[in-house]
Write a protein that holds these residues in place. Structure first.
Motif, mmCIF file in Angstrom:
data_model
loop_
_atom_site.group_PDB
_atom_site.id
_atom_site.type_symbol
_atom_site.label_atom_id
_atom_site.label_comp_id
_atom_site.label_asym_id
_atom_site.label_seq_id
_atom_site.Cartn_x
_atom_site.Cartn_y
_atom_site.Cartn_z
ATOM 1 N N ALA A 19 8.169 53.887 -10.374
ATOM 2 C CA ALA A 19 9.392 52.849 -10.293
ATOM 3 C C ALA A 19 9.047 51.795 -9.766
ATOM 4 N N THR A 20 9.897 50.938 -10.240
ATOM 5 C CA THR A 20 10.213 49.309 -10.923
ATOM 6 C C THR A 20 11.004 48.728 -9.858
ATOM 7 N N GLU A 21 10.707 47.551 -8.836
ATOM 8 C CA GLU A 21 12.479 46.667 -9.181
ATOM 9 C C GLU A 21 13.485 46.815 -9.924
ATOM 10 N N GLN A 22 12.915 46.747 -11.012
ATOM 11 C CA GLN A 22 13.547 46.645 -12.755
ATOM 12 C C GLN A 22 14.168 48.383 -12.894
ATOM 13 N N ASP A 23 14.099 48.891 -12.465
ATOM 14 C CA ASP A 23 14.567 50.686 -12.013
ATOM 15 C C ASP A 23 15.883 50.412 -11.169
ATOM 16 N N ARG A 24 17.079 51.320 -11.872
ATOM 17 C CA ARG A 24 18.304 51.819 -10.601
ATOM 18 C C ARG A 24 17.843 53.068 -10.187
ATOM 19 N N LEU A 25 17.551 53.063 -8.595
ATOM 20 C CA LEU A 25 16.787 54.299 -8.372
ATOM 21 C C LEU A 25 18.943 55.198 -7.333
ATOM 22 N N ILE A 26 19.051 56.096 -8.299
ATOM 23 C CA ILE A 26 20.437 56.687 -7.456
ATOM 24 C C ILE A 26 19.488 58.093 -6.551
ATOM 25 N N PHE A 27 20.254 58.286 -5.253
ATOM 26 C CA PHE A 27 19.561 59.138 -4.372
ATOM 27 C C PHE A 27 20.913 60.010 -4.452
ATOM 28 N N LEU A 28 20.543 61.333 -4.591
ATOM 29 C CA LEU A 28 21.762 62.545 -4.683
ATOM 30 C C LEU A 28 21.966 63.029 -3.331
ATOM 31 N N GLY A 29 21.238 62.039 -2.551
ATOM 32 C CA GLY A 29 21.792 63.002 -0.784
ATOM 33 C C GLY A 29 20.660 63.495 -0.512
ATOM 34 N N ASP A 30 21.481 64.904 1.352
ATOM 35 C CA ASP A 30 20.333 65.050 1.687
ATOM 36 C C ASP A 30 19.294 65.264 1.978
ATOM 37 N N TYR A 31 18.617 63.433 2.430
ATOM 38 C CA TYR A 31 18.086 62.724 2.998
ATOM 39 C C TYR A 31 16.742 63.603 4.241
ATOM 40 N N VAL A 32 17.550 64.257 5.119
ATOM 41 C CA VAL A 32 17.263 64.681 6.499
ATOM 42 C C VAL A 32 17.522 66.187 6.084
ATOM 43 N N ASP A 33 16.850 66.715 7.632
ATOM 44 C CA ASP A 33 16.723 68.054 7.908
ATOM 45 C C ASP A 33 16.205 69.004 7.098
ATOM 46 N N GLY A 34 14.803 69.245 7.243
ATOM 47 C CA GLY A 34 13.639 70.580 6.752
ATOM 48 C C GLY A 34 12.711 70.480 7.585
ATOM 49 N N TRP A 35 11.277 68.650 6.695
ATOM 50 C CA TRP A 35 10.698 68.598 7.321
ATOM 51 C C TRP A 35 10.714 66.994 8.361
ATOM 52 N N SER A 36 9.601 67.265 8.717
ATOM 53 C CA SER A 36 9.285 66.717 9.911
ATOM 54 C C SER A 36 9.668 64.513 9.837
ATOM 55 N N MET A 49 11.233 47.234 -19.557
ATOM 56 C CA MET A 49 12.830 47.955 -19.745
ATOM 57 C C MET A 49 12.918 49.296 -18.562
ATOM 58 N N SER A 50 14.048 48.787 -18.421
ATOM 59 C CA SER A 50 14.482 49.499 -16.787
ATOM 60 C C SER A 50 15.321 50.792 -16.864
ATOM 61 N N ARG A 51 14.680 52.016 -15.866
ATOM 62 C CA ARG A 51 15.351 53.145 -15.970
ATOM 63 C C ARG A 51 16.412 52.687 -14.951
ATOM 64 N N VAL A 52 16.959 54.196 -15.102
ATOM 65 C CA VAL A 52 18.392 54.703 -14.338
ATOM 66 C C VAL A 52 17.143 56.307 -13.760
ATOM 67 N N LEU A 53 17.058 56.105 -12.861
ATOM 68 C CA LEU A 53 16.493 57.434 -11.961
ATOM 69 C C LEU A 53 16.718 57.817 -11.110
ATOM 70 N N VAL A 54 16.814 59.530 -10.809
ATOM 71 C CA VAL A 54 17.937 59.771 -10.034
ATOM 72 C C VAL A 54 16.754 60.786 -9.257
ATOM 73 N N ILE A 55 17.092 60.887 -8.179
ATOM 74 C CA ILE A 55 16.217 61.893 -6.975
ATOM 75 C C ILE A 55 16.428 62.245 -6.229
ATOM 76 N N GLY A 56 16.188 64.396 -6.539
ATOM 77 C CA GLY A 56 16.771 65.189 -5.418
ATOM 78 C C GLY A 56 16.152 65.443 -4.438
ATOM 79 N N ASP A 57 16.854 65.908 -3.742
ATOM 80 C CA ASP A 57 16.919 66.815 -2.525
ATOM 81 C C ASP A 57 15.958 65.964 -1.606
ATOM 82 N N ILE A 58 16.025 65.148 -0.213
ATOM 83 C CA ILE A 58 14.345 64.722 0.467
ATOM 84 C C ILE A 58 14.390 65.785 1.590
#
Length: 243
Positions: free
Chosen positions: A26-43, A1-10
């Motif tokens: 997480a599988t290819e059937q899931d919808r992945l929604i990323f909330l932004g701030d992919y950069v700045d912080g870790w290396s 069953m597909s899911r909607v997964l939300v991922i926080g600031d990375i």
């Protein structure tokens, strides 16, 4: 069953991103929604973007734009280093691009340019990095910067008197526009909480991965969530972002 997964600031924490997606199975059937701030912080900011570009080839991904992403996009486009950005994670992001060629940088720029200010799904659920101020919704927002900077939406939701009913004239009109709202931007660590927080119909998924917290992946249907290890433990020789 597909899911909607939300991922926080990375915030450049590639190890945490890989770990939390594995823990969520997480599988290819899931919808992945990323909330932004992919950069700045870790290396590994540049490496996070590489990973996301590959991920969208096999998964349905929606990428929301965060305020740190706007800074990075501007730098990739112009080469100009914003002083405030440099002090709040920009230096680490620039360093991560040291061995990224011009062609790859162009692909990253396109990635940032194609990120969305916000997304509304089929169930009238809103996904946005920070918030909006217009009582008519983000489509009527006067200042586009509010999408990635506004904190008033979260503050209103968090401090609402629960005795006020939705049919009351006192109930904030912004909160009536969507069935649910998912945000990042304001770390839950500010409230001494290291898991997702809920106020009215607003869910905050930023659990402080930029600082001493963890990265979170959240199932919007079941409200189950998974977290990485703390970013400090994954990058023990680094400091993360400055507050």
């Amino acid at each position: 069953m597909s899911r909607v997964l939300v991922i926080g600031d990375i915030h450049g924490g590639l190890k945490a991103l890989i770990q939390v997606l594995e823990r969520a199975s997480a599988t290819e059937q899931d919808r992945l929604i990323f909330l932004g701030d992919y950069v700045d912080g870790w290396s590994e900011s540049a490496q996070v973007i590489d990973y996301l570009l590959k991920l969208k080839e096999t998964h349905e991904c929606i990428f929301i734009r965060g305020n740190h992403d706007v800074w990075c996009e501007d730098w990739l486009k112009s080469g100009i280093i914003d002083d405030v950005w440099y002090q709040h994670g920009g230096k680490e992001t620039i360093d991560s691009y040291a061995h990224i060629g011009a062609d790859e940088q162009k692909k990253h720029l396109v990635f940032f340019e194609q990120t969305e200010d916000y997304h509304v799904d089929e169930q009238n659920k809103l996904f946005i990095h920070a918030g909006f101020s217009s009582m008519h919704g983000p489509a009527k927002e006067r200042y586009a910067s509010n999408y990635s900077w506004d904190r008033t939406l979260w503050e209103v939701a968090l401090t609402m008197d629960r005795r006020i009913k939705k049919d009351s004239a006192l109930y904030p009109k912004r909160l009536l526009l969507f069935n649910e709202i998912y945000i990042g931007h304001t770390p839950t660590l500010y409230y001494n909480v290291d898991v997702p927080m809920n106020g009215c119909n607003v869910w905050n998924i930023d659990t402080g991965a930029a600082f001493t917290g963890k990265l979170t992946c959240f199932d919007i249907e079941t409200k189950q969530f998974w977290q990485s290890d703390t970013l400090q433990s994954l990058y023990p020789n680094e400091k993360g972002r400055n507050k």
